[in-house]
Write an enzyme that holds these catalytic residues in place. Structure first.
Site: not given
Ligand SMILES: *Cc1c(COP(=O)(O)O)cnc(C)c1O
Length: 384
Positions: A46, A98, A170, A195
């Site tokens: 961890r 998001y 982000d 992604k």
């Molecule tokens: C998918 C996404 C998230 C969240 O990520 P997870 O891996 O699904 O927890 C946060 N920000 C954006 C822009 C996303 O597309």
């Protein structure tokens, strides 16, 4: 070193123990200690794991940051960053977010005494006006979800700095191949590695990158204390994805521009959102701070919800599904899917209409993609 080389080599040197060219999956929870207080640098997975460390080093290098931290998902990465705040703190956020981020703000952290104010991410003056005495963080997504609005990262960083707050960006939609927010003044970058970094729709992950040592220590503490770390095998999958990130992103970008231009010229389309189009309000800003425009294209179909529903049902190559950033093309209906957790009134205020469809353009042949869209549009006409 250039990006393509960093993607393949940073954090991914041959294994010192065996010479293995790929980073081994260190599927272990604990490590032999050579005596009391004598570790070989690893204690408990961890806290630290060599496969995760390789991924953290890689993502930090791709973002041009000093420190990287990997998490079990994008939401876990966001949670760790937000957890450095205290009760009574205030966050200003761009209003094109998001859906899960909005839910985390409103349904988790608001209950813990942190407040949030939303302002258009593309308008630094409005963002500035949303600041309060207790604002500690400015949170932006750019390009944002699902309208692909563009925030001016450098101007937003100035706003945050002048108010003693930190800027978090982000960077999931652009990926580090097309944009590096730290170089433009952001204090931290968050990613959903699920992604583009992973890129194959087969692994969940998240990451935080910063060059600020104190901030890194605080988020690392949250990573260890909260424990939302990724499994070694998942880290390995993201690392494998990263090696082809540049090649994939070039294809995603070229295909998305092709699809966006096709949609812009189609009579069944009311509006197209893609920062690579001259018609996009954030186009010139995107040109100035990005090296490409990404793989997401959003459109409004003429004829309201029913038309959008028929269009989606008629798609054959674009798969209806949540998520984005994989090699295969996906279609999603933000109002009922990714942004369904936002109340209807708030959703409409943000421009997320019921006839909106978001496409994650994959790396199939571009002609097959436009043929699929063309066929789907012709079926709406026949059905109505
Ligand atoms: C998918 C996404 C998230 C969240 O990520 P997870 O891996 O699904 O927890 C946060 N920000 C954006 C822009 C996303 O597309």
């Amino acid at each position: 070193m250039k990006f393509e080389t960093v993607a393949i080599h940073a954090g991914q040197e041959a294994d010192p123990a065996t010479g293995s060219v790929t980073v081994p999956v260190y599927q272990t929870t604990t490590y032999k200690q050579d005596g009391l207080g004598k570790t070989r640098g690893w204690e408990y997975s961890r806290t630290g794991n060599p496969t995760r460390h390789a991924l953290e080093t890689s993502v930090a290098a791709l973002e041009g940051g000093r420190y990287g931290l990997a998490f079990a998902s994008g939401m876990a990465a966001e949670t760790a960053v937000l957890s450095i705040l205290r009760k009574g703190d205030h966050v200003v956020a761009g209003d094109d977010l998001y859906g899960g981020t909005y839910r985390l703000f409103e349904q988790v952290f608001r209950r813990w005494g942190i407040s949030f104010t939303y302002a258009p991410c593309g308008d630094p003056a409005k963002l500035r006006r949303a600041f309060r005495r207790n604002t500690k963080m400015l949170w932006l997504e750019t390009p944002a979800n699902p309208l692909l609005s563009i925030a001016d990262i450098a101007a937003s960083a100035d706003v945050a700095r002048s108010r003693g707050a930190m800027l978090v960006v982000d960077n999931t939609f652009a990926s580090p191949y097309f944009q590096n927010p730290l170089a433009l003044g952001a204090d931290a970058v968050v990613h959903s590695s699920t992604k583009y970094l992973g890129g194959h729709s087969d692994v969940l992950g998240g990451a935080v990158v910063t060059s600020d040592k104190a901030l890194y220590e605080q988020v690392k503490f949250q990573q260890k204390a909260q424990g939302a770390v990724p499994a070694p095998w998942d880290c390995w999958l993201v690392l494998r994805g990263i090696k082809t990130l540049p090649v994939r992103m070039r294809e995603h970008g070229a295909n998305a521009l092709h699809v966006a231009r096709f949609l812009e010229g189609h009579p069944a389309v009311e509006k197209v959102f893609y920062p690579g189009l001259e018609s996009h309000p954030g186009h010139s800003l995107a040109v100035s701070q990005m090296r490409g425009f990404g793989g997401i294209v959003t459109l409004r179909v003429k004829g309201g919800f029913r038309a959008a529903e028929k269009f989606i049902a008629a798609l054959e190559l674009f798969t209806l599904g949540e998520s984005l950033g994989g090699v295969e093309s996906l279609a999603c209906h933000p109002a009922t899917m990714t942004h369904g957790s936002i109340p209807a009134g708030e959703r409409l205020r943000r421009g997320i209409t019921d006839n909106m469809v978001r496409l994650s353009v994959g790396i199939e042949h571009r002609d097959d993609l436009t043929d699929d869209l063309k066929r789907a549009f012709s079926r709406i006409r026949k059905a109505s």
